[in-house]
Design a protein around this motif. Structure first.
Motif, PDB file in Angstrom:
ATOM      1  N   ALA A 373     -30.522  18.658   5.870  1.00 15.53           N
ATOM      2  CA  ALA A 373     -29.656  18.982   7.036  1.00 15.53           C
ATOM      3  C   ALA A 373     -29.842  20.551   7.338  1.00 15.53           C
ATOM      4  N   VAL A 374     -29.984  21.438   6.452  1.00 13.15           N
ATOM      5  CA  VAL A 374     -30.275  22.611   6.884  1.00 13.15           C
ATOM      6  C   VAL A 374     -31.753  22.801   6.732  1.00 13.15           C
ATOM      7  N   GLN A 375     -32.580  23.028   7.709  1.00 12.42           N
ATOM      8  CA  GLN A 375     -33.803  23.294   7.872  1.00 12.42           C
ATOM      9  C   GLN A 375     -34.317  24.894   7.258  1.00 12.42           C
ATOM     10  N   ALA A 376     -33.421  25.801   7.600  1.00  9.95           N
ATOM     11  CA  ALA A 376     -33.918  27.166   7.232  1.00  9.95           C
ATOM     12  C   ALA A 376     -32.480  27.903   7.682  1.00  9.95           C
ATOM     13  N   THR A 377     -32.587  29.156   6.948  1.00  8.56           N
ATOM     14  CA  THR A 377     -31.282  30.035   6.976  1.00  8.56           C
ATOM     15  C   THR A 377     -31.815  31.354   7.330  1.00  8.56           C
ATOM     16  N   TYR A 378     -31.045  32.211   7.418  1.00  8.32           N
ATOM     17  CA  TYR A 378     -31.315  33.779   7.793  1.00  8.32           C
ATOM     18  C   TYR A 378     -30.863  34.652   6.608  1.00  8.32           C
ATOM     19  N   ARG A 379     -31.503  35.564   6.879  1.00  7.18           N
ATOM     20  CA  ARG A 379     -31.238  36.841   5.862  1.00  7.18           C
ATOM     21  C   ARG A 379     -31.646  38.016   6.913  1.00  7.18           C
ATOM     22  N   VAL A 380     -31.016  39.233   6.406  1.00  7.23           N
ATOM     23  CA  VAL A 380     -31.464  40.389   7.038  1.00  7.23           C
ATOM     24  C   VAL A 380     -31.745  41.414   6.111  1.00  7.23           C
ATOM     25  N   ALA A 381     -32.864  42.505   6.293  1.00  5.57           N
ATOM     26  CA  ALA A 381     -33.269  43.172   5.432  1.00  5.57           C
ATOM     27  C   ALA A 381     -32.221  44.603   5.391  1.00  5.57           C
TER      28      ALA A 381
END
Length: 494
Positions: A373-381
């Motif tokens: 269901a979740v293909q990818a997610t985000y982070r921030v450096a």
């Protein structure tokens, strides 16, 4: 309306101009040849490669194409642990996938990287504190810090209570005629109703059969929200995104009324503190500075989103693969019938029964691998750091594609083949199968999802068989993977 539209267009144009200037200065800042940035193209100002990204998701529902095609271009082969830079929706982005990346993310949460969502997501899940948005990780700073939700969803004593409750919900769902012998049933539609009904019961003690009007008043705008929240983020009248924002507000108002009534019922002793997640949160006596009713409504909406849409997606594809793989279906049927025969007439499932569904969970895991269901997610450096020999600058966003790892032949031989035995014994290699994340950000709803899925599998498989009416149905992503025509099935009783 015309004035509102003109103002919206003006604001949009100003945002694009500002984003273009920011793009120019940020890109120039890191253009120095002494900086070893990952290979890649930034594309157009603001848009970057967003259109290519969306096209990969829409055309056949294969977002990994966006990753693999660029890895092949920049490295000469689909090196799974390679990284590349791009630009998506106004943000400088480094795209990552692979076991090395997974290990990096899990080991360095809040050290090198932290959770991030595009700013427009805040419009659907707002906080009363404008200085405390999702991008500043409200969940981590307040809710997860107090460990209310994670502990509630992870404690075995709480999870044990859910099993007979979910089994009862499933039986009532089937008895109401939502699932049974038919020449045509849309699996995706049925799964959405089922998982939403269960979520309403577990989170807010609202039973679909007893209070259908309340559930319906939440379900319809909820689907509008899910369809539009990750569409192209143009907040103009008539757009999917605009309708999603309005739907979110409508749902939060209804949940807010439920919260107010629940507070009164608990004060008068009419509601038990342990009857559902909402009562548990209210009983926890959280400082309203941290979590007032407005924020709590947004939190419950977020729980409904996570608890409903992901599980319905998995259940839909379980139907698909069990129909396409009769030997797998027979193995699941055998396992579930052994459990059913050991029960008394009318006896509900319990925690011990769920633990016996080992092969059924292998099937669900293989579905999670192929159609998460979740293909990818985000982070921030949150600081400059090196990864695979390249600089990841502070402030750049990280597009972390778990799905690309699941589809890689490096991690899973014959990756397109449906094979639940991959998860028997020791299972896949470490860091290769991560549908629920890992490390300190392991999804707290993992066990809840497992209970929902296995309970439904038990009740359906022990009663019915089915066949697909559109064997080659296209898969689309909007924003989660689903069959284009909702997977129509012909259903038979045993």
């Amino acid at each position: 309306m015309e004035l509102y539209t003109l103002l919206s267009v003006f604001v949009l144009v100003v945002c694009i101009i500002i984003s273009t200037l920011l793009y120019y200065f940020q890109y120039q800042k890191h253009k120095d040849g002494t900086l070893n940035l990952p290979p890649g193209k930034m594309g157009l100002p603001w848009l970057g490669e967003s259109l290519d990204f969306l096209t990969a998701m829409r055309n056949g529902g294969k977002p990994e194409i966006f990753i693999f095609s660029r890895l092949a271009k920049y490295y000469g082969s689909e090196q799974l642990n390679g990284v590349f830079k791009t630009r998506l929706f106004g943000n400088n982005v480094v795209a990552m996938a692979g076991t090395t990346t997974n290990k990096l993310i899990f080991a360095n949460e809040n050290k090198l990287v932290t959770m991030w969502w595009p700013p427009f997501i805040n419009k659907a899940f707002p906080s009363s504190n404008k200085k405390l948005s999702i991008n500043e990780d409200f969940a981590k700073k307040k809710v997860r810090q107090m460990e209310i939700i994670p502990n509630f969803l992870r404690k075995t004593e709480w999870l044990k209570r859910y099993v007979p409750l979910m089994d009862d919900c499933t039986r009532r769902h089937i008895a109401a005629g939502a699932w049974g012998p038919s020449d045509r049933i849309e699996a995706y539609t049925v799964a959405k109703h089922y998982t939403f009904n269960v979520a309403c019961r577990v989170f807010m003690n609202i039973e679909a059969q007893d209070d259908p009007d309340t559930v319906a008043s939440l379900f319809d705008p909820f689907n509008v929200l899910l369809t539009g929240i990750l569409s192209f983020p143009i907040d103009l009248p008539g757009t999917k995104f605009n309708r999603a924002i309005k739907a979110s507000k409508k749902i939060r108002e209804k949940i807010g009324n439920i919260i107010k009534k629940r507070r009164m019922d608990m004060a008068e002793g009419k509601a038990a503190p342990t009857q559902d997640i909402l009562s548990h949160i209210l009983e926890s006596s959280i400082d309203p500075t941290y979590l007032n009713d407005f924020d709590l409504a947004s939190m419950i909406l977020g729980l409904l989103t996570a608890g409903q849409d992901t599980s319905s997606n998995i259940i839909t594809f379980i139907f698909k693969y069990l129909a396409e793989c009769p030997l797998v279906y027979e193995a699941v049927y055998k396992e579930q019938m052994e459990i059913a025969r050991a029960k008394e007439e009318g006896e509900l499932l319990n925690w011990e029964d769920i633990q016996k569904m080992k092969y059924s969970w292998c099937v669900a895991c293989e579905v999670l691998r192929l159609a998460p269901a979740v293909q990818a997610t985000y982070r921030v450096a949150i600081t400059d750091f090196m990864h695979n020999g390249f600089l990841i600058p502070k402030g750049w966003k990280i597009y972390w594609s778990t799905h690309s790892t699941h589809r890689s032949p490096e991690c899973f031989p014959e990756p397109e083949k449906f094979d639940p035995t991959r998860f028997e014994g020791q299972g896949p290699e470490p860091y290769s199968f991560v549908p629920f994340g890992g490390g300190p950000r392991m999804c707290p709803g993992k066990e809840y999802a497992r209970l929902t899925i296995l309970t439904f599998m038990h009740n359906i498989v022990t009663r019915f068989k089915w066949e697909t009416l559109l064997p080659d149905e296209k898969i689309i992503i909007s924003p989660i993977p689903r069959p284009e025509h909702n997977l129509p099935l012909r259903v038979f009783s045993h």
